[in-house]
Design a protein around this motif. Structure first.
Motif, mmCIF file in Angstrom:
data_model
loop_
_atom_site.group_PDB
_atom_site.id
_atom_site.type_symbol
_atom_site.label_atom_id
_atom_site.label_comp_id
_atom_site.label_asym_id
_atom_site.label_seq_id
_atom_site.Cartn_x
_atom_site.Cartn_y
_atom_site.Cartn_z
ATOM 1 N N UNK A 140 0.818 -1.222 0.000
ATOM 2 C CA UNK A 140 0.000 0.000 0.000
ATOM 3 C C UNK A 140 0.850 1.270 0.000
ATOM 4 N N UNK A 141 2.169 1.106 -0.011
ATOM 5 C CA UNK A 141 3.061 2.254 -0.085
ATOM 6 C C UNK A 141 3.446 2.812 1.267
ATOM 7 N N UNK A 142 4.101 3.964 1.221
ATOM 8 C CA UNK A 142 4.580 4.639 2.418
ATOM 9 C C UNK A 142 3.888 5.977 2.599
ATOM 10 N N UNK A 143 3.673 6.333 3.848
ATOM 11 C CA UNK A 143 3.286 7.694 4.182
ATOM 12 C C UNK A 143 4.563 8.448 4.509
ATOM 13 N N UNK A 144 4.792 9.534 3.805
ATOM 14 C CA UNK A 144 6.057 10.254 3.934
ATOM 15 C C UNK A 144 5.792 11.692 4.366
ATOM 16 N N UNK A 145 6.523 12.149 5.384
ATOM 17 C CA UNK A 145 6.415 13.525 5.842
ATOM 18 C C UNK A 145 7.805 14.140 5.946
ATOM 19 N N UNK A 146 7.941 15.356 5.442
ATOM 20 C CA UNK A 146 9.152 16.144 5.622
ATOM 21 C C UNK A 146 8.847 17.192 6.689
ATOM 22 N N UNK A 147 9.611 17.140 7.779
ATOM 23 C CA UNK A 147 9.371 18.031 8.907
ATOM 24 C C UNK A 147 10.594 18.934 9.069
ATOM 25 N N UNK A 148 10.345 20.223 9.092
ATOM 26 C CA UNK A 148 11.411 21.203 9.259
ATOM 27 C C UNK A 148 11.345 21.814 10.652
ATOM 28 N N UNK A 149 12.482 21.875 11.313
ATOM 29 C CA UNK A 149 12.608 22.592 12.571
ATOM 30 C C UNK A 149 13.448 23.831 12.290
ATOM 31 N N UNK A 150 12.803 25.006 12.439
ATOM 32 C CA UNK A 150 13.426 26.257 12.017
ATOM 33 C C UNK A 150 13.642 27.208 13.192
ATOM 34 N N UNK A 151 14.677 28.022 13.072
ATOM 35 C CA UNK A 151 14.910 29.098 14.021
ATOM 36 C C UNK A 151 13.744 30.083 13.934
ATOM 37 N N UNK A 152 13.135 30.395 15.064
ATOM 38 C CA UNK A 152 11.945 31.250 15.058
ATOM 39 C C UNK A 152 12.249 32.672 14.596
ATOM 40 N N UNK A 153 13.469 33.121 14.797
ATOM 41 C CA UNK A 153 13.819 34.488 14.426
ATOM 42 C C UNK A 153 14.301 34.592 12.983
ATOM 43 N N UNK A 154 15.255 33.734 12.612
ATOM 44 C CA UNK A 154 15.847 33.845 11.277
ATOM 45 C C UNK A 154 15.077 33.045 10.224
ATOM 46 N N UNK A 155 14.241 32.093 10.692
ATOM 47 C CA UNK A 155 13.483 31.190 9.806
ATOM 48 C C UNK A 155 14.381 30.233 9.027
ATOM 49 N N UNK A 156 15.626 30.116 9.438
ATOM 50 C CA UNK A 156 16.534 29.171 8.792
ATOM 51 C C UNK A 156 16.315 27.769 9.365
#
Length: 278
Positions: A131-147
């Protein structure tokens, strides 16, 4: 903490080496808690480092740019580059192929560690992943610089809801290598397993990632343990080698072959087909 986790940590301390985190910065990465890994470490890490958590936004990639690992887009197949820079835009199909004598090992790994921790549930057969894979890309970013500070690729087998991979994709600068290396970190109780990979662009624009080092300090597979007091231990798993080749096939379909060896013997092949979401 489960007995098997304590035994593993004793093994890392007894057979590995104590390391200075400043000298071996390329090995240092986030750890998991003492029980289930799954996606729990992601929320814990965001809270601990006061980062903004963004899940599965369009055009989110494992890498912000392939140039992070020292690769020019002019060399790389454009589809391969797009996959790494916009991974969330893709769906996945996966086939697994355990080699005969190693299949019981895969089952044992699942029973002792993977099911309980919800980490590294390598599929035992292709029916599990039909049935395939469920894939998620999760980003953890600096709240000030958004990097972006951390990128997590979280993959679940749809038919079982087991976590096949909950891994941090990042890069590291290693004094032995001329260009940055791809580093994939799988948090485990009080530590992690890390795969440090070199990159080669092949003549047809395919990308070959390799963790095939021969000794501590080479690219390869490592267990790292932290005790919470600034002490670290690392164990290089010399027999474990793997290669990932990401390429466009003769029918212009984007694919990846992931091959794993133990003591020079192939024990698992994983084959992926990546389809652009409509």
């Amino acid at each position: 903490m489960a007995l098997q986790d304590k035994i593993t940590q004793i093994w890392v301390k007894a057979t590995g080496r104590r390391i200075d985190p400043n000298e071996f910065e390329w090995l240092i990465a986030p750890s998991g808690g003492t029980t289930i890994i799954g996606d729990r470490f992601i929320f814990d890490l965001a809270q601990k480092e006061d980062l903004e958590l963004l899940k599965n936004l369009p055009n989110s990639g494992l890498l912000e740019s392939v140039e992070q690992i020292g690769i020019s887009k002019d060399e790389l197949n454009p589809k391969v580059a797009d996959f790494y820079e916009n991974t969330s835009n893709y769906d996945f199909e996966i086939w697994s192929e355990w080699k005969g004598p190693f299949r019981p090992f895969g089952k044992l790994l699942s029973i002792i560690f993977s099911k309980r921790l919800q980490q590294l549930n390598l599929p035992l057969n292709s029916i599990d992943t039909a049935k395939g894979l469920k894939s998620e890309i999760i980003k953890l970013k600096d709240k000030r610089t958004k990097k972006t500070k951390w990128t997590i690729w979280y993959r679940i087998i749809k038919s079982t809801n087991d976590v096949i991979y909950s891994g941090i994709y990042t890069t590291c600068t290693h004094p032995k290598y001329d260009q940055p290396l791809l580093k994939v970190v799988f948090p485990l109780p009080n530590g992690n397993a890390s795969v440090i990979m070199t990159e080669t662009v092949e003549a047809d624009g395919s990308l070959l990632l390799s963790s095939d080092g021969k000794k501590f300090g080479d690219n390869g597979f490592y267990f790292t343990l932290a005790d919470g007091n600034g002490n670290y231990w690392a164990r290089f798993v010399r027999p474990m080698h793997e290669w990932i080749r990401v390429y466009e096939d003769e029918e212009e379909v984007l694919r990846a072959d992931h091959n794993l060896n133990f003591y020079g013997m192939r024990f698992l092949n994983l084959h992926y087909k990546m389809n652009k979401k409509s």
